[in-house]
Design an enzyme around this catalytic site. Structure first.
Site, mmCIF file in Angstrom:
data_model
loop_
_atom_site.group_PDB
_atom_site.id
_atom_site.type_symbol
_atom_site.label_atom_id
_atom_site.label_comp_id
_atom_site.label_asym_id
_atom_site.label_seq_id
_atom_site.Cartn_x
_atom_site.Cartn_y
_atom_site.Cartn_z
ATOM 1 N N CYS A 119 -5.497 -7.440 -28.730
ATOM 2 C CA CYS A 119 -6.325 -8.634 -29.555
ATOM 3 C C CYS A 119 -6.371 -9.303 -27.935
ATOM 4 O O CYS A 119 -5.604 -9.273 -27.394
ATOM 5 C CB CYS A 119 -6.047 -9.321 -30.541
ATOM 6 S SG CYS A 119 -7.001 -10.333 -30.836
ATOM 7 N N ASP A 164 -6.872 -12.405 -27.962
ATOM 8 C CA ASP A 164 -6.212 -13.408 -27.735
ATOM 9 C C ASP A 164 -5.030 -13.932 -27.116
ATOM 10 O O ASP A 164 -4.300 -12.942 -26.106
ATOM 11 C CB ASP A 164 -5.658 -13.839 -29.432
ATOM 12 C CG ASP A 164 -4.709 -14.528 -30.112
ATOM 13 O OD1 ASP A 164 -4.112 -14.908 -29.294
ATOM 14 O OD2 ASP A 164 -4.956 -15.100 -31.111
ATOM 15 N N ARG A 185 -2.589 -15.371 -26.496
ATOM 16 C CA ARG A 185 -1.372 -15.656 -26.612
ATOM 17 C C ARG A 185 -0.119 -14.123 -26.983
ATOM 18 O O ARG A 185 1.262 -13.543 -27.033
ATOM 19 C CB ARG A 185 -0.558 -16.110 -27.879
ATOM 20 C CG ARG A 185 -1.655 -17.802 -28.048
ATOM 21 C CD ARG A 185 -1.846 -18.505 -29.660
ATOM 22 N NE ARG A 185 -2.287 -17.335 -30.160
ATOM 23 C CZ ARG A 185 -2.103 -17.652 -31.149
ATOM 24 N NH1 ARG A 185 -2.228 -18.757 -31.841
ATOM 25 N NH2 ARG A 185 -3.388 -17.257 -32.409
ATOM 26 N N HIS A 203 -1.643 -8.156 -33.792
ATOM 27 C CA HIS A 203 -0.668 -9.562 -34.736
ATOM 28 C C HIS A 203 -1.270 -10.619 -35.779
ATOM 29 O O HIS A 203 -1.881 -10.183 -36.258
ATOM 30 C CB HIS A 203 -1.125 -10.602 -32.813
ATOM 31 C CG HIS A 203 -2.143 -10.845 -32.779
ATOM 32 N ND1 HIS A 203 -2.253 -12.703 -33.185
ATOM 33 C CD2 HIS A 203 -3.555 -10.887 -32.520
ATOM 34 C CE1 HIS A 203 -3.287 -12.981 -33.246
ATOM 35 N NE2 HIS A 203 -4.291 -11.748 -32.623
ATOM 36 N N CYS A 255 -3.769 -13.570 -36.328
ATOM 37 C CA CYS A 255 -4.551 -13.321 -35.345
ATOM 38 C C CYS A 255 -5.802 -13.716 -36.816
ATOM 39 O O CYS A 255 -6.557 -13.834 -37.622
ATOM 40 C CB CYS A 255 -5.335 -11.310 -35.766
ATOM 41 S SG CYS A 255 -7.002 -10.731 -34.875
HETATM 42 CO CO CO Z 1 -6.144 -11.309 -32.321
#
Ligand code: CO
Length: 220
Positions: free
Chosen positions: A42, A44, A46, A98, A101
């Site tokens: 992803c 993302d 993090r 994750h 998400c």
């Molecule tokens: Co995500």
């Protein structure tokens, strides 16, 4: 632009420290990369692939998009996969989702966010396929976590059904496709036990992983 200055300062320090610790590091990497792993994760911020796996530059080839979705007509993702498998000869292809998400949550809730709704529609298809299991879960947090896992398993299936992976296996190339999930709350990676190493086992492994997930979440 002042707030971007620290990035260049960090880079200066990192390049100097790296060269000091390993004087041939950059010269070596500039000639060649031979990563063993392709990571599809992803976007993302993090979930940085290198950091959470402790891998150095040169060790993992990375493709990231919103909610780690593998779409059969996405030439960006397919090109990354083709290059990784056929040119770099990566041995392991990892789909890593994750918990927490945002893309999966938006898909679950049917939020309307614009163009991205079309991208997230693929996750809604996964949601709809497992509607009974999701409806039986006690709350939205459980449904969110569960759909994050279901999405990984669904994307592993999409990966093994691409011409890239099927052709690699028919050539006899060793290639294993894995499905993992990362916890934002504890920094831990979890293997969803959906590793597929050949065309003949893909349906059985996918079926077993889906059944195990349903059992784990209390479904039948
Ligand atoms: Co995500």
């Amino acid at each position: 632009m002042d707030h971007l200055k620290p990035l260049f300062e960090n880079n200066e320090r990192w390049a100097a420290d790296t060269a000091r610790a390993d004087p041939t590091f950059f010269a070596r990497l500039s000639h060649l990369q031979s990563p063993q792993y392709l990571w599809i994760g992803c976007s993302d911020s993090r979930v940085p692939a290198n950091q959470i796996t402790g891998l150095q530059p040169g060790e993992v080839f990375v493709h990231r998009n919103v909610a780690n979705v593998v779409v059969h007509t996405d030439f960006n993702c397919l090109s990354v996969m083709q290059y990784a498998v056929e040119v770099l000869r990566t041995r392991h292809l990892i789909v890593c989702g994750h918990y927490g998400c945002g893309g999966v949550r938006a898909a679950l809730a049917g939020q309307q966010l614009g163009l991205i709704d079309n991208w997230l529609r693929h996750i809604q298809d996964v949601r709809d396929r497992h509607a009974e299991l999701l409806a039986a879960l006690p709350d939205d947090q459980a449904r969110w976590d569960c759909l994050c896992e279901l999405n990984v398993i669904a994307q592993v299936r999409n990966v093994v059904n691409t011409t890239i992976v099927r052709d690699a296996w028919s050539r006899g190339q060793e290639l294993v496709v894995h499905g993992w999930i990362y916890g934002l709350k504890d920094g831990r990676l979890k293997d969803l036990d959906v590793a597929i190493a050949g065309a003949q086992e893909k349906d059985a492994v996918h079926g077993a992983a889906t059944a195990a997930l349903h059992r784990r979440w209390g479904g039948s």
